[in-house]
Write a protein that holds these residues in place. Structure first.
Motif, PDB file in Angstrom:
ATOM      1  N   ASP A 102       0.670  -0.839  -0.138  1.00 36.07           N
ATOM      2  CA  ASP A 102      -0.001  -0.015   0.085  1.00 36.07           C
ATOM      3  C   ASP A 102       0.229   1.430   0.182  1.00 36.07           C
ATOM      4  OD1 ASP A 102      -2.366  -1.599  -0.050  1.00 36.07           O
ATOM      5  OD2 ASP A 102      -2.428  -1.735   2.374  1.00 36.07           O
ATOM      6  N   GLN A 105       3.101   1.394  -3.087  1.00 31.74           N
ATOM      7  CA  GLN A 105       1.369   2.097  -4.360  1.00 31.74           C
ATOM      8  C   GLN A 105       1.103   3.272  -4.356  1.00 31.74           C
ATOM      9  OE1 GLN A 105      -2.054  -0.707  -5.034  1.00 31.74           O
ATOM     10  NE2 GLN A 105       0.211  -2.486  -5.688  1.00 31.74           N
ATOM     11  N   HIS A 106       1.107   3.537  -2.709  1.00 32.31           N
ATOM     12  CA  HIS A 106       1.218   5.120  -2.995  1.00 32.31           C
ATOM     13  C   HIS A 106       1.710   6.376  -3.208  1.00 32.31           C
ATOM     14  CE1 HIS A 106      -0.722   8.762  -0.543  1.00 32.31           C
ATOM     15  NE2 HIS A 106       0.342   9.197   0.287  1.00 32.31           N
ATOM     16  N   THR A 107       3.060   5.755  -2.975  1.00 32.21           N
ATOM     17  CA  THR A 107       4.249   6.949  -3.049  1.00 32.21           C
ATOM     18  C   THR A 107       4.371   6.988  -4.022  1.00 32.21           C
ATOM     19  OG1 THR A 107       6.613   7.578  -3.172  1.00 32.21           O
ATOM     20  CG2 THR A 107       6.202   5.429  -2.833  1.00 32.21           C
ATOM     21  N   LYS A 109       1.635   6.730  -6.529  1.00 36.58           N
ATOM     22  CA  LYS A 109       0.648   7.310  -7.051  1.00 36.58           C
ATOM     23  C   LYS A 109      -0.686   6.828  -7.309  1.00 36.58           C
ATOM     24  CE  LYS A 109       2.618  12.045  -6.411  1.00 36.58           C
ATOM     25  NZ  LYS A 109       2.172  13.786  -6.770  1.00 36.58           N
ATOM     26  N   ASP A 112      -3.927   7.937  -8.502  1.00 39.50           N
ATOM     27  CA  ASP A 112      -4.000   8.978  -8.969  1.00 39.50           C
ATOM     28  C   ASP A 112      -3.994   9.158 -10.218  1.00 39.50           C
ATOM     29  OD1 ASP A 112      -4.225   9.191  -5.852  1.00 39.50           O
ATOM     30  OD2 ASP A 112      -2.945  10.521  -6.283  1.00 39.50           O
TER      31      ASP A 112
END
Length: 197
Positions: A102, A105-107, A109, A112
């Motif tokens: 998680d 995948q957030h860093t 993006k 997004d």
């Protein structure tokens, strides 16, 4: 019975060199996304063939530019550029692989509109190209094939709709199911075609 890996790689080379392959004329004029699946034990043979194809393509006789993106390398380069590697090790140790997935995948993006992998591929890919995406086995489980399709390929700018993109997949793809390493079923997937049977 499936042909051996050398025969399938030769068929793949012939296919990508056909002008018709580089036109959006798939089944029902769908996206130009492909999967070359192979037995995990053939990884080094596949890597060697991709390297040979890239070197041949540099001579400029193919009529297109072969772009090879190793998703694992792109992910690691990004994490290193942000000095996140030590944080990743600590995160996995403290909270487990799922939380690390998680966080990575957030860093990147991934969910997004500013998806960094999409941005990188779009910025480095000419219009007259064939794209090879490799490294999905090395990324597993941090970045999985369904995410590559749903979060990267389907978010490519419209200008790249006719650019063929081939995911090299160490496992089995039936056009209905993805099985990484021939052991772990991933989400069902239907919108890419097997490049060579």
């Amino acid at each position: 019975m499936m042909a051996n890996i050398e025969e399938r790689l030769e068929q793949m080379e012939l296919m990508i060199k056909k002008p018709s392959f580089r036109q959006t004329k798939g089944k029902a004029n769908e996206v130009n996304y492909w999967v070359f699946d192979y037995a995990p034990e053939d990884e080094l043979t596949v890597r060697n063939k991709i390297s040979c194809l890239k070197n041949k393509n540099l001579k400029g006789a193919d009529g297109f530019e072969l772009m090879v993106y190793d998703l694992y390398d792109l992910m690691i380069e990004h994490l290193q550029s942000k000095n996140f590697m030590e944080k990743c090790y600590a995160q996995e140790k403290k909270r487990g692989i799922r939380k690390l997935q998680d966080a990575i995948q957030h860093t990147l993006k991934i969910t997004d509109k500013e998806n960094l992998l999409v941005k990188y591929i779009a910025e480095h890919t000419p219009k007259n190209a064939v794209v090879f995406l490799t490294g999905v086995g090395k990324c597993f489980p941090l970045l999985q094939a369904p995410e590559v399709f749903n979060k990267i390929l389907y978010n490519m700018p419209q200008a790249f709709a006719s650019v063929p993109m081939v995911l090299f997949y160490p496992g089995t793809y039936t056009e209905q199911e993805l099985i990484i390493f021939n052991e772990y079923p991933e989400d069902n997937y239907y919108r890419a075609f097997r490049l060579v049977r």
